[in-house]
Design a protein around this motif. Structure first.
Motif, PDB file in Angstrom:
ATOM      1  N   GLN A 276      -5.146  -3.326   9.987  1.00  0.00           N
ATOM      2  CA  GLN A 276      -6.500  -2.957   9.568  1.00  0.00           C
ATOM      3  C   GLN A 276      -6.615  -2.978   8.043  1.00  0.00           C
ATOM      4  OE1 GLN A 276      -7.037   0.812  11.770  1.00  0.00           O
ATOM      5  NE2 GLN A 276      -8.736  -0.197  12.814  1.00  0.00           N
ATOM      6  N   ILE A 277      -7.777  -3.378   7.586  1.00  0.00           N
ATOM      7  CA  ILE A 277      -8.037  -3.476   6.142  1.00  0.00           C
ATOM      8  C   ILE A 277      -8.161  -2.078   5.547  1.00  0.00           C
ATOM      9  CG2 ILE A 277      -9.678  -4.304   4.411  1.00  0.00           C
ATOM     10  CD1 ILE A 277     -10.516  -6.418   6.590  1.00  0.00           C
TER      11      ILE A 277
ATOM     12  N   GLY B 241     -16.592   4.960  13.479  1.00  0.00           N
ATOM     13  CA  GLY B 241     -15.699   6.070  13.752  1.00  0.00           C
ATOM     14  C   GLY B 241     -14.298   5.605  14.119  1.00  0.00           C
ATOM     15  N   GLY B 242     -13.288   6.240  13.532  1.00  0.00           N
ATOM     16  CA  GLY B 242     -11.907   5.898  13.825  1.00  0.00           C
ATOM     17  C   GLY B 242     -11.343   4.785  12.966  1.00  0.00           C
ATOM     18  N   GLN B 243     -12.199   4.078  12.235  1.00  0.00           N
ATOM     19  CA  GLN B 243     -11.706   3.012  11.372  1.00  0.00           C
ATOM     20  C   GLN B 243     -11.275   3.594  10.025  1.00  0.00           C
ATOM     21  OE1 GLN B 243     -14.566  -0.185  11.110  1.00  0.00           O
ATOM     22  NE2 GLN B 243     -14.547  -0.563  13.314  1.00  0.00           N
TER      23      GLN B 243
ATOM     24  N   VAL C 167     -16.486  -7.909   9.651  1.00  0.00           N
ATOM     25  CA  VAL C 167     -15.355  -7.042   9.266  1.00  0.00           C
ATOM     26  C   VAL C 167     -15.258  -5.842  10.198  1.00  0.00           C
ATOM     27  CG1 VAL C 167     -14.357  -5.632   7.425  1.00  0.00           C
ATOM     28  CG2 VAL C 167     -15.460  -7.814   6.865  1.00  0.00           C
ATOM     29  N   HIS C 168     -16.387  -5.244  10.554  1.00  0.00           N
ATOM     30  CA  HIS C 168     -16.370  -4.125  11.511  1.00  0.00           C
ATOM     31  C   HIS C 168     -15.714  -4.554  12.820  1.00  0.00           C
ATOM     32  CE1 HIS C 168     -19.994  -1.993   9.442  1.00  0.00           C
ATOM     33  NE2 HIS C 168     -18.845  -1.593   8.937  1.00  0.00           N
ATOM     34  N   ALA C 169     -16.059  -5.757  13.288  1.00  0.00           N
ATOM     35  CA  ALA C 169     -15.481  -6.254  14.537  1.00  0.00           C
ATOM     36  C   ALA C 169     -13.977  -6.471  14.397  1.00  0.00           C
ATOM     37  CB  ALA C 169     -16.171  -7.553  14.955  1.00  0.00           C
ATOM     38  N   TYR C 170     -13.560  -6.979  13.247  1.00  0.00           N
ATOM     39  CA  TYR C 170     -12.116  -7.170  12.999  1.00  0.00           C
ATOM     40  C   TYR C 170     -11.400  -5.821  13.024  1.00  0.00           C
ATOM     41  CZ  TYR C 170      -7.752  -7.887  10.529  1.00  0.00           C
ATOM     42  OH  TYR C 170      -6.415  -7.887  10.178  1.00  0.00           O
TER      43      TYR C 170
ATOM     44  N   ALA D  37     -10.872  -4.518  16.452  1.00  0.00           N
ATOM     45  CA  ALA D  37      -9.944  -5.289  17.281  1.00  0.00           C
ATOM     46  C   ALA D  37      -8.491  -5.154  16.836  1.00  0.00           C
ATOM     47  CB  ALA D  37     -10.347  -6.766  17.264  1.00  0.00           C
ATOM     48  N   HIS D  38      -8.248  -4.474  15.724  1.00  0.00           N
ATOM     49  CA  HIS D  38      -6.886  -4.344  15.207  1.00  0.00           C
ATOM     50  C   HIS D  38      -6.540  -2.874  14.996  1.00  0.00           C
ATOM     51  CE1 HIS D  38      -7.900  -8.526  14.313  1.00  0.00           C
ATOM     52  NE2 HIS D  38      -6.607  -8.764  14.284  1.00  0.00           N
ATOM     53  N   ALA D  39      -5.278  -2.632  14.908  1.00  0.00           N
ATOM     54  CA  ALA D  39      -4.805  -1.257  14.714  1.00  0.00           C
ATOM     55  C   ALA D  39      -3.640  -1.253  13.737  1.00  0.00           C
ATOM     56  CB  ALA D  39      -4.379  -0.647  16.052  1.00  0.00           C
TER      57      ALA D  39
END
Length: 247
Positions: free
Chosen positions: A62-63, A90-92, A50-53, A56-58
């Motif tokens: 994003q979940i 960070g940033g997620q 999930v962290h990788a997903y 990779a998305h913005a």
């Protein structure tokens, strides 16, 4: 089998990605008891997916919401909360956790004809990307039902996560995140349903001719239950009628 794989110098994650259950006499199911430590390790692996997903998305992809399916999704959901909320990168975006109630099984190997909604979505999801958390993708019906239900309830997008997937569910769609795969005839026993499985299966074995001692042997020696738990719950379970107990 499961006990040995847990205690020989740590967890053999590659084994647990494609484990097979054990057979017991006069039962069409195979049983796989998943140790607590394996569930924790699997949730860590899923959290990294999930962290990788998220990285990779913005934007709206994003979940931002996670729904734990009761009851199966509660244990992995609580563990994932620690990784995805407290351990987010960070940033997620932050992820708000809630629940949705669904029932598919009466007991081991006994399914309702259609999924049954126990309670609705507990948090606002309108316009959000929602992660649905469950312990198992069996035939794929639950995932499809919930995905449509959550979309119809206003979600922007729906992703699915499960500890394990079975072949029938994989044929209907691989899902978005899963840790392992098991054969279709395997009944997975997670830490949250050990007593439930014992209480619902022992009367079936008794009806098919198994003695109290034979039930104890199947649970402890074959499946891998802790002996002290079997000593505590088995007498009461053996006294129950074999009629299915609604879950």
């Amino acid at each position: 089998m499961s006990v040995e794989r847990e205690t020989r110098g740590g967890i053999d994650l590659e084994f647990w990605r494609k484990p097979e259950g054990v057979s017991v006499p006069d039962d069409e199911l195979r049983f796989l008891l998943v140790p607590d430590a394996v569930v924790a390790a699997a949730c860590f692996e899923l959290a990294k997916q999930v962290h990788a997903y998220q990285a990779a998305h913005a934007g709206r992809a994003q979940i931002t919401r996670a729904l734990m399916v009761t009851m199966g999704g509660l244990l992995p959901g609580v563990m994932l909360y620690d990784h995805l909320v407290e351990g987010r990168r960070g940033g997620q975006p932050g992820i708000q956790f809630g629940t949705v109630g669904l029932s598919l099984y009466k007991g081991p190997g006994e399914r309702f004809d259609t999924p049954r909604t126990r309670h609705g979505i507990s948090i606002p999801i309108d316009g959000q990307t929602v992660l649905v958390i469950d312990d198992l993708g069996d035939e794929g019906g639950t995932m499809r039902f919930l995905t449509q239900y959550i979309r119809d309830s206003g979600a922007h997008a729906v992703l699915n996560l499960a500890l394990y997937m079975k072949p029938a569910a994989l044929r209907r769609g691989r899902g978005d995140f899963h840790f392992g795969e098991t054969p279709q005839d395997t009944w997975i026993i997670t830490p949250r349903e050990r007593v439930e499985t014992l209480v619902k299966r022992v009367p079936v074995w008794k009806a098919r001719g198994a003695s109290l001692g034979e039930c104890r042997r199947r649970l402890v020696e074959l499946i891998g239950y802790a002996e002290h738990q079997v000593n505590y719950y088995l007498p009461g379970a053996y006294a129950l009628p074999p009629a299915p107990l609604l879950g």
